[in-house]
Scaffold this motif. Structure first.
Motif, PDB file in Angstrom:
ATOM      1  N   ILE A  48      -7.024   5.284  -5.550  1.00 45.76           N
ATOM      2  CA  ILE A  48      -7.990   6.287  -5.082  1.00 45.76           C
ATOM      3  C   ILE A  48      -7.273   7.622  -4.977  1.00 45.76           C
ATOM      4  CG2 ILE A  48      -9.630   6.970  -3.284  1.00 45.76           C
ATOM      5  CD1 ILE A  48      -9.756   4.002  -2.428  1.00 45.76           C
ATOM      6  N   THR A  49      -7.902   8.649  -5.497  1.00 48.48           N
ATOM      7  CA  THR A  49      -7.430  10.011  -5.351  1.00 48.48           C
ATOM      8  C   THR A  49      -8.675  10.881  -5.209  1.00 48.48           C
ATOM      9  OG1 THR A  49      -6.002  11.743  -6.287  1.00 48.48           O
ATOM     10  CG2 THR A  49      -7.334  10.459  -7.842  1.00 48.48           C
ATOM     11  N   THR A  76       0.839  -1.192   0.000  1.00 48.50           N
ATOM     12  CA  THR A  76       0.000   0.000   0.000  1.00 48.50           C
ATOM     13  C   THR A  76       0.876   1.245   0.000  1.00 48.50           C
ATOM     14  OG1 THR A  76      -1.739  -1.140   1.214  1.00 48.50           O
ATOM     15  CG2 THR A  76      -1.767   1.260   1.300  1.00 48.50           C
ATOM     16  N   GLU A  77       0.504   2.201  -0.831  1.00 50.87           N
ATOM     17  CA  GLU A  77       1.175   3.503  -0.838  1.00 50.87           C
ATOM     18  C   GLU A  77       0.115   4.572  -0.612  1.00 50.87           C
ATOM     19  OE1 GLU A  77       3.081   3.955  -4.632  1.00 50.87           O
ATOM     20  OE2 GLU A  77       4.088   2.025  -4.478  1.00 50.87           O
ATOM     21  N   TYR A  78       0.396   5.495   0.290  1.00 51.50           N
ATOM     22  CA  TYR A  78      -0.527   6.597   0.560  1.00 51.50           C
ATOM     23  C   TYR A  78       0.303   7.860   0.630  1.00 51.50           C
ATOM     24  CZ  TYR A  78      -4.125   9.375   2.989  1.00 51.50           C
ATOM     25  OH  TYR A  78      -5.046  10.335   3.350  1.00 51.50           O
ATOM     26  N   ARG A 101      -8.882   7.380   7.693  1.00 48.86           N
ATOM     27  CA  ARG A 101      -7.606   8.084   7.761  1.00 48.86           C
ATOM     28  C   ARG A 101      -7.654   9.479   7.162  1.00 48.86           C
ATOM     29  NH1 ARG A 101      -3.366   4.041   5.091  1.00 48.86           N
ATOM     30  NH2 ARG A 101      -1.948   5.722   5.621  1.00 48.86           N
ATOM     31  N   ALA A 102      -8.618   9.716   6.268  1.00 46.62           N
ATOM     32  CA  ALA A 102      -8.636  10.947   5.482  1.00 46.62           C
ATOM     33  C   ALA A 102      -9.071  12.159   6.304  1.00 46.62           C
ATOM     34  CB  ALA A 102      -9.569  10.780   4.290  1.00 46.62           C
ATOM     35  N   GLU A 103      -8.427  13.280   6.021  1.00 47.59           N
ATOM     36  CA  GLU A 103      -8.808  14.542   6.657  1.00 47.59           C
ATOM     37  C   GLU A 103     -10.164  15.016   6.121  1.00 47.59           C
ATOM     38  OE1 GLU A 103      -7.259  16.532   9.011  1.00 47.59           O
ATOM     39  OE2 GLU A 103      -5.919  14.835   9.333  1.00 47.59           O
ATOM     40  N   VAL A 104     -10.348  14.905   4.799  1.00 48.70           N
ATOM     41  CA  VAL A 104     -11.607  15.299   4.167  1.00 48.70           C
ATOM     42  C   VAL A 104     -12.297  14.024   3.694  1.00 48.70           C
ATOM     43  CG1 VAL A 104     -12.681  16.615   2.291  1.00 48.70           C
ATOM     44  CG2 VAL A 104     -10.642  17.521   3.429  1.00 48.70           C
ATOM     45  N   PHE A 109      -4.261  13.764  -2.775  1.00 48.92           N
ATOM     46  CA  PHE A 109      -3.616  12.549  -2.261  1.00 48.92           C
ATOM     47  C   PHE A 109      -3.685  11.460  -3.313  1.00 48.92           C
ATOM     48  CE2 PHE A 109      -8.033  11.663  -1.315  1.00 48.92           C
ATOM     49  CZ  PHE A 109      -8.156  10.307  -1.540  1.00 48.92           C
ATOM     50  N   ARG A 110      -2.832  10.469  -3.133  1.00 48.72           N
ATOM     51  CA  ARG A 110      -2.844   9.287  -3.991  1.00 48.72           C
ATOM     52  C   ARG A 110      -2.711   8.059  -3.106  1.00 48.72           C
ATOM     53  NH1 ARG A 110       0.835  10.776  -9.304  1.00 48.72           N
ATOM     54  NH2 ARG A 110      -0.730  12.144 -10.263  1.00 48.72           N
ATOM     55  N   PHE A 111      -3.655   7.146  -3.283  1.00 50.38           N
ATOM     56  CA  PHE A 111      -3.665   5.901  -2.527  1.00 50.38           C
ATOM     57  C   PHE A 111      -3.632   4.760  -3.537  1.00 50.38           C
ATOM     58  CE2 PHE A 111      -5.941   2.247  -0.888  1.00 50.38           C
ATOM     59  CZ  PHE A 111      -5.362   2.058   0.362  1.00 50.38           C
ATOM     60  N   ARG A 112      -2.681   3.865  -3.350  1.00 45.47           N
ATOM     61  CA  ARG A 112      -2.519   2.734  -4.265  1.00 45.47           C
ATOM     62  C   ARG A 112      -2.305   1.480  -3.438  1.00 45.47           C
ATOM     63  NH1 ARG A 112       2.879   1.517  -7.138  1.00 45.47           N
ATOM     64  NH2 ARG A 112       2.315  -0.146  -8.563  1.00 45.47           N
ATOM     65  N   GLN A 113      -3.141   0.475  -3.693  1.00 43.63           N
ATOM     66  CA  GLN A 113      -2.984  -0.790  -2.974  1.00 43.63           C
ATOM     67  C   GLN A 113      -3.117  -1.956  -3.942  1.00 43.63           C
ATOM     68  OE1 GLN A 113      -5.088  -1.373   0.689  1.00 43.63           O
ATOM     69  NE2 GLN A 113      -5.067  -3.585   0.452  1.00 43.63           N
ATOM     70  N   GLU A 114      -2.146  -2.852  -3.876  1.00 40.59           N
ATOM     71  CA  GLU A 114      -2.207  -4.072  -4.665  1.00 40.59           C
ATOM     72  C   GLU A 114      -3.134  -5.054  -3.967  1.00 40.59           C
ATOM     73  OE1 GLU A 114       1.732  -5.606  -5.307  1.00 40.59           O
ATOM     74  OE2 GLU A 114       2.421  -3.730  -6.177  1.00 40.59           O
ATOM     75  N   LEU A 115      -3.870  -5.818  -4.777  1.00 43.53           N
ATOM     76  CA  LEU A 115      -4.761  -6.846  -4.246  1.00 43.53           C
ATOM     77  C   LEU A 115      -4.399  -8.189  -4.871  1.00 43.53           C
ATOM     78  CD1 LEU A 115      -8.332  -5.249  -4.494  1.00 43.53           C
ATOM     79  CD2 LEU A 115      -6.894  -5.441  -2.471  1.00 43.53           C
ATOM     80  N   PRO A 116      -4.327  -9.244  -4.065  1.00 39.31           N
ATOM     81  CA  PRO A 116      -4.194 -10.579  -4.658  1.00 39.31           C
ATOM     82  C   PRO A 116      -5.448 -10.857  -5.492  1.00 39.31           C
ATOM     83  CG  PRO A 116      -3.807 -10.633  -2.284  1.00 39.31           C
ATOM     84  CD  PRO A 116      -4.340  -9.271  -2.611  1.00 39.31           C
ATOM     85  N   SER A 117      -5.289 -11.579  -6.588  1.00 41.54           N
ATOM     86  CA  SER A 117      -6.433 -11.801  -7.479  1.00 41.54           C
ATOM     87  C   SER A 117      -7.587 -12.513  -6.779  1.00 41.54           C
ATOM     88  CB  SER A 117      -6.001 -12.572  -8.724  1.00 41.54           C
ATOM     89  OG  SER A 117      -5.427 -13.807  -8.362  1.00 41.54           O
ATOM     90  N   ASN A 118      -7.299 -13.291  -5.743  1.00 43.11           N
ATOM     91  CA  ASN A 118      -8.385 -13.982  -5.030  1.00 43.11           C
ATOM     92  C   ASN A 118      -9.091 -13.073  -4.019  1.00 43.11           C
ATOM     93  OD1 ASN A 118      -6.323 -13.864  -3.143  1.00 43.11           O
ATOM     94  ND2 ASN A 118      -6.589 -15.981  -2.449  1.00 43.11           N
TER      95      ASN A 118
END
Length: 186
Positions: free
Chosen positions: A44-45, A9-11, A77-80, A51-60
């Motif tokens: 998600i942005t 996850t990157e935020y 977590r978000a301020e807004v 902000f930029r939120f990026r999360q990898e998901l396993p295919s299952n």
């Protein structure tokens, strides 16, 4: 309540002053293969690109329950907080709608996801090609925001004359004058 956040996850907060309550979401496979399976990500942005939120998901784990948890965790977590979450992929409509339906936010299919589109273009140019398992043959068609040059409509489809008519509803009922024998197709 367990968190859906993982080590993949990157935020990043890029400009907190530009934060808006209109978020943009994408959940889709990427042109990268990891352990023999497509890489799936949630991006998600917001419309201001704050902000930029990026999360990898396993295919299952690509399902509405996991997506709901990811979005819910980010909302905490978000301020807004978001009022609207826009998404553009028709193929993911049902999953995203189901995921967001139980959250206090409105899901809205829309092509007005410009911050997300800019980010996706950056990822496809700068990030994915440098990842192990990148497959250029899996790269999607040009951006969904590309506006193609219009082409002339064939003459047979153009309407040159118009008429407004009214027919009594009785004509369409059984025994009326309009039936399958006297109407043409097209």
């Amino acid at each position: 309540q367990s968190s859906a956040l993982s080590e993949t996850t990157e935020y990043t907060i890029t400009n907190a002053e530009a934060a808006t309550d209109e978020w943009e979401l994408d959940c889709y496979s990427r042109p990268v293969v990891v352990n023999g399976k497509k890489l799936w990500e949630v991006l998600i942005t917001d419309s201001g690109g704050s902000f930029r939120f990026r999360q990898e998901l396993p295919s299952n784990q690509v399902n509405s329950k996991t997506l709901r948890q990811v979005v819910d965790d980010l909302m905490e977590r978000a301020e807004v907080k978001p009022n609207i979450i826009r998404f553009f992929r028709g193929a993911m409509f049902n999953m995203i709608n189901i995921a967001i339906s139980e959250l206090p936010v409105t899901a809205k299919p829309s092509r007005c996801t410009y911050s997300l589109a800019t980010w996706l273009e950056e990822l496809h140019k700068e990030t994915y090609p440098n990842m192990e398992g990148y497959n250029p043959n899996m790269v999607p068609a040009p951006s969904f925001l590309d506006v193609r040059t219009s082409i002339k409509m064939p003459d047979a489809l153009r309407g040159e004359k118009y008429a407004f008519v009214a027919l009594p509803v009785q004509e369409f009922l059984p025994g009326g004058g309009v039936n399958a024998d006297n109407i043409g197709i097209g």
